[in-house]
Design a protein around this motif. Structure first.
Motif, PDB file in Angstrom:
ATOM      1  N   VAL A  41       7.395  10.801  -5.263  1.00  0.00           N
ATOM      2  CA  VAL A  41       6.424  10.924  -4.178  1.00  0.00           C
ATOM      3  C   VAL A  41       5.261   9.973  -4.423  1.00  0.00           C
ATOM      4  O   VAL A  41       4.790   9.826  -5.560  1.00  0.00           O
ATOM      5  N   PHE A  42       4.793   9.329  -3.354  1.00  0.00           N
ATOM      6  CA  PHE A  42       3.598   8.492  -3.391  1.00  0.00           C
ATOM      7  C   PHE A  42       2.546   9.091  -2.464  1.00  0.00           C
ATOM      8  O   PHE A  42       2.855   9.427  -1.320  1.00  0.00           O
ATOM      9  N   ILE A  43       1.320   9.208  -2.959  1.00  0.00           N
ATOM     10  CA  ILE A  43       0.201   9.573  -2.098  1.00  0.00           C
ATOM     11  C   ILE A  43      -0.565   8.291  -1.812  1.00  0.00           C
ATOM     12  O   ILE A  43      -1.091   7.645  -2.723  1.00  0.00           O
ATOM     13  N   GLY A  44      -0.587   7.909  -0.534  1.00  0.00           N
ATOM     14  CA  GLY A  44      -1.235   6.669  -0.142  1.00  0.00           C
ATOM     15  C   GLY A  44      -0.227   5.542   0.003  1.00  0.00           C
ATOM     16  O   GLY A  44       0.516   5.243  -0.937  1.00  0.00           O
ATOM     17  N   ALA A  45      -0.190   4.932   1.174  1.00  0.00           N
ATOM     18  CA  ALA A  45       0.754   3.829   1.433  1.00  0.00           C
ATOM     19  C   ALA A  45       0.062   2.492   1.181  1.00  0.00           C
ATOM     20  O   ALA A  45       0.047   1.601   2.041  1.00  0.00           O
ATOM     21  N   SER A  46      -0.509   2.340  -0.006  1.00  0.00           N
ATOM     22  CA  SER A  46      -1.144   1.082  -0.390  1.00  0.00           C
ATOM     23  C   SER A  46      -0.062   0.024  -0.616  1.00  0.00           C
ATOM     24  O   SER A  46       1.134   0.333  -0.677  1.00  0.00           O
ATOM     25  N   SER A  47      -0.477  -1.227  -0.751  1.00  0.00           N
ATOM     26  CA  SER A  47       0.498  -2.291  -1.008  1.00  0.00           C
ATOM     27  C   SER A  47       1.234  -2.053  -2.321  1.00  0.00           C
ATOM     28  O   SER A  47       2.437  -2.318  -2.425  1.00  0.00           O
ATOM     29  N   LEU A  48       0.516  -1.524  -3.323  1.00  0.00           N
ATOM     30  CA  LEU A  48       1.158  -1.203  -4.594  1.00  0.00           C
ATOM     31  C   LEU A  48       2.196  -0.105  -4.418  1.00  0.00           C
ATOM     32  O   LEU A  48       3.307  -0.182  -4.958  1.00  0.00           O
ATOM     33  N   ALA A  49       1.844   0.926  -3.656  1.00  0.00           N
ATOM     34  CA  ALA A  49       2.774   2.038  -3.421  1.00  0.00           C
ATOM     35  C   ALA A  49       4.019   1.562  -2.681  1.00  0.00           C
ATOM     36  O   ALA A  49       5.149   1.900  -3.057  1.00  0.00           O
ATOM     37  N   VAL A  50       3.826   0.769  -1.634  1.00  0.00           N
ATOM     38  CA  VAL A  50       4.962   0.297  -0.832  1.00  0.00           C
ATOM     39  C   VAL A  50       5.871  -0.610  -1.662  1.00  0.00           C
ATOM     40  O   VAL A  50       7.100  -0.498  -1.598  1.00  0.00           O
ATOM     41  N   ALA A  51       5.286  -1.506  -2.448  1.00  0.00           N
ATOM     42  CA  ALA A  51       6.085  -2.404  -3.281  1.00  0.00           C
ATOM     43  C   ALA A  51       6.880  -1.620  -4.325  1.00  0.00           C
ATOM     44  O   ALA A  51       8.069  -1.881  -4.546  1.00  0.00           O
ATOM     45  N   THR A  52       6.221  -0.643  -4.965  1.00  0.00           N
ATOM     46  CA  THR A  52       6.907   0.179  -5.966  1.00  0.00           C
ATOM     47  C   THR A  52       7.989   1.026  -5.321  1.00  0.00           C
ATOM     48  O   THR A  52       9.111   1.141  -5.848  1.00  0.00           O
ATOM     49  N   VAL A  76      -0.753   3.520   9.943  1.00  0.00           N
ATOM     50  CA  VAL A  76      -0.103   2.894   8.785  1.00  0.00           C
ATOM     51  C   VAL A  76       1.354   3.338   8.712  1.00  0.00           C
ATOM     52  O   VAL A  76       2.255   2.523   8.475  1.00  0.00           O
ATOM     53  N   ILE A  77       1.591   4.638   8.915  1.00  0.00           N
ATOM     54  CA  ILE A  77       2.965   5.153   8.896  1.00  0.00           C
ATOM     55  C   ILE A  77       3.792   4.504   9.998  1.00  0.00           C
ATOM     56  O   ILE A  77       4.924   4.043   9.763  1.00  0.00           O
ATOM     57  N   ASP A  78       3.242   4.425  11.209  1.00  0.00           N
ATOM     58  CA  ASP A  78       3.972   3.822  12.333  1.00  0.00           C
ATOM     59  C   ASP A  78       4.350   2.381  12.039  1.00  0.00           C
ATOM     60  O   ASP A  78       5.415   1.897  12.446  1.00  0.00           O
ATOM     61  N   ASN A  79       3.484   1.679  11.327  1.00  0.00           N
ATOM     62  CA  ASN A  79       3.744   0.282  10.994  1.00  0.00           C
ATOM     63  C   ASN A  79       4.838   0.131   9.941  1.00  0.00           C
ATOM     64  O   ASN A  79       5.543  -0.893   9.907  1.00  0.00           O
ATOM     65  N   LEU A  80       4.980   1.147   9.078  1.00  0.00           N
ATOM     66  CA  LEU A  80       5.956   1.067   7.981  1.00  0.00           C
ATOM     67  C   LEU A  80       7.325   1.622   8.341  1.00  0.00           C
ATOM     68  O   LEU A  80       8.328   1.257   7.715  1.00  0.00           O
TER      69      LEU A  80
END
Length: 218
Positions: A4-15, A35-39
């Motif tokens: 689980v990731f809290i926060g869709a930061s660039s680091l979170a998305v890449a990981t 942000v969710i809609d974009n991802l």
């Protein structure tokens, strides 16, 4: 395995993308619906819209089934609060991201022993490259069941290293005293307030956490 990731930061998305490629099940909790809609459609994972600091939101992920929780929002305070809430809900491992190094010692005192400071880590890495030093990746040196553990020594821990009664496969390797690195020998004596770093195993990690998980002996 679920992460689980809290926060869709660039680091979170890449990981998350790397873990998804490795067949992990990934859940991302994000408070910003845009942000969710974009991802959606770009990252093949489950999204939960909500505040990752809230117990009810974290409960939706089924904490007992989660291998690792990463708190990677842009707010140090939110990451620390979310980490403490997650610990109380029974998440097995919690990784806390902070940007302000002043919070690092506080995280250790709170028992958040797996804290990352990306900016500081990257700065050291780049400085070493500029100086022409050979860089070893930590992941290449720590293999299999080997883990690192740290705690803040309290009054009861101000004893010679040999008197700590550590599990068989655990060793103190160094400590920070007044923010200064201090190598440790077998006859070294700890002082109250020392940040002590050990090398251990997955099996012994839980024993150490039971004793020092909240920054003080239990």
């Amino acid at each position: 395995m679920k992460v689980v990731f809290i926060g869709a930061s660039s680091l979170a998305v890449a990981t998350a993308s790397h873990l998804i490629d490795a067949d992990y099940e990934v859940i991302i909790i994000e408070n910003n619906k845009d942000v969710i809609d974009n991802l959606i459609g770009k990252v093949d994972c489950v999204f939960i819209h909500g505040n990752g600091c809230k117990p009810a939101i974290l409960q939706e992920t089924d904490p007992n089934s989660i291998a690792v929780l990463f708190c990677l929002t842009k707010s140090d305070e939110a990451n620390i609060i979310a980490s403490l809430v997650a610990r109380s809900l029974g998440f097995k491992r919690v990784i806390t991201r902070i940007e302000d190094p002043e919070f690092e010692h506080i995280c250790v005192e709170l028992g958040l022993n797996e804290t990352i400071v990306p900016t500081l880590t990257n700065a050291r890495y780049l400085a070493n490259i500029a100086a022409g030093r050979h860089i070893h990746e930590l992941s290449a040196m720590i293999r299999g069941p080997v883990r690192l553990f740290s705690f803040i020594a309290d009054e009861a821990d101000a004893v010679p290293i040999d008197d700590l009664a550590l599990p068989k496969q655990s060793r103190v390797i160094y400590c920070y005293r007044d923010n200064q690195y201090l190598p440790i020998d077998h006859d070294s004596t700890l002082k109250q307030g020392d940040e002590v770093v050990l090398v251990t195993t997955s099996e012994d990690y839980e024993k150490l956490q039971n004793k020092w998980g909240n920054g003080k002996a239990k």
